[in-house]
Design a protein around this motif. Sequence first.
Motif, PDB file in Angstrom:
ATOM      1  N   GLU A  78      40.157  27.489  43.101  1.00  0.00           N
ATOM      2  CA  GLU A  78      40.044  26.821  44.407  1.00  0.00           C
ATOM      3  C   GLU A  78      41.385  26.783  45.128  1.00  0.00           C
ATOM      4  N   ARG A 102      42.033  30.288  46.273  1.00  0.00           N
ATOM      5  CA  ARG A 102      41.037  30.652  47.293  1.00  0.00           C
ATOM      6  C   ARG A 102      41.462  30.141  48.677  1.00  0.00           C
ATOM      7  N   ARG A 124      37.160  37.168  47.558  1.00  0.00           N
ATOM      8  CA  ARG A 124      35.903  36.516  47.166  1.00  0.00           C
ATOM      9  C   ARG A 124      35.330  37.079  45.861  1.00  0.00           C
ATOM     10  N   GLN A 125      35.314  38.413  45.714  1.00  0.00           N
ATOM     11  CA  GLN A 125      34.750  39.037  44.515  1.00  0.00           C
ATOM     12  C   GLN A 125      35.519  38.622  43.261  1.00  0.00           C
ATOM     13  N   PHE A 130      37.108  35.778  42.772  1.00  0.00           N
ATOM     14  CA  PHE A 130      36.764  34.397  42.429  1.00  0.00           C
ATOM     15  C   PHE A 130      35.384  34.313  41.784  1.00  0.00           C
ATOM     16  N   GLU A 131      34.456  35.096  42.287  1.00  0.00           N
ATOM     17  CA  GLU A 131      33.117  35.122  41.694  1.00  0.00           C
ATOM     18  C   GLU A 131      33.180  35.660  40.261  1.00  0.00           C
ATOM     19  N   ASP A 132      33.999  36.677  40.057  1.00  0.00           N
ATOM     20  CA  ASP A 132      34.175  37.263  38.722  1.00  0.00           C
ATOM     21  C   ASP A 132      34.781  36.236  37.757  1.00  0.00           C
ATOM     22  N   ILE A 187      34.624  32.935  37.903  1.00  0.00           N
ATOM     23  CA  ILE A 187      33.650  31.881  37.586  1.00  0.00           C
ATOM     24  C   ILE A 187      32.539  32.419  36.673  1.00  0.00           C
ATOM     25  N   ALA A 188      32.065  33.633  36.934  1.00  0.00           N
ATOM     26  CA  ALA A 188      31.010  34.215  36.091  1.00  0.00           C
ATOM     27  C   ALA A 188      31.502  34.401  34.652  1.00  0.00           C
TER      28      ALA A 188
END
Length: 186
Positions: free
Chosen positions: A55, A58, A65-66, A68-70, A72-73
Amino acid sequence: MNFGFIVLGLIVILAVALAVVYNLLVQKRQMTRNGWADIDVQLKRRADLIPQLAETVRGYAVHERQLFEDVIAKRNAALAAGDDPAARGEAESALSQPVRQMIAVAEDYPDLKASGNFLELQKELSDAEDKIEMARRFYNGAVRELNTLIESFPVNLFAAPFGFSRRDYFEIETADRAVPSLGIGA
C-alpha cells in the motif's frame, strides 16, 4: 530360580531402555514442532507486513498494478500452503520474488525512499527475514537430530511402530529472501 531372575532382569532392562528411547523420540519431535511453530509465526509476521508495504509503494507507483496483484496473490498462496515444509518453502520463495521487485520499484521514487513509513516497513521486513532465518536454522537442526535418531540403530526398530517418522527440512534459498539488504543510507 536364578534363570527366572535373569529373565525378569532382562525384561526390566528392555522396558527401561524402550522408555528411554521413546522419551528421546518424543523430545526430538517436540523440538521440531516448536521450531516449525517459530517459523510459522515469523512467516505470518512477514505476511502481515507485505500488504502494508504494498500500500505504501502503491501510493507512489500506481502504474505497477500487476506487481501489487502478484504480491498479494503469492502472499495468499504462501499463507494457504500450510504446515508442509516443502510446499511452504516453495510458496515463500515464489512470494519473495515480487516483494523484491516491489522494493526495487522504490528505487525509482526518491520521495518513497525517503518516506519514514516506507523505511520503517522495510526495516521491519528485514528484521522479519532475519528472524525467519534463525527460526529456520533451529527447525532444520531439530529435524536433523530427529531424523538421525530415527535412522540410528536400535531406535530405527521402534520409531515407526511408535508413530515417529522423518521430517522434511524447511528450505528457502538465501537468494530468495524478500529483503536481501536495507540499502538505507546508501
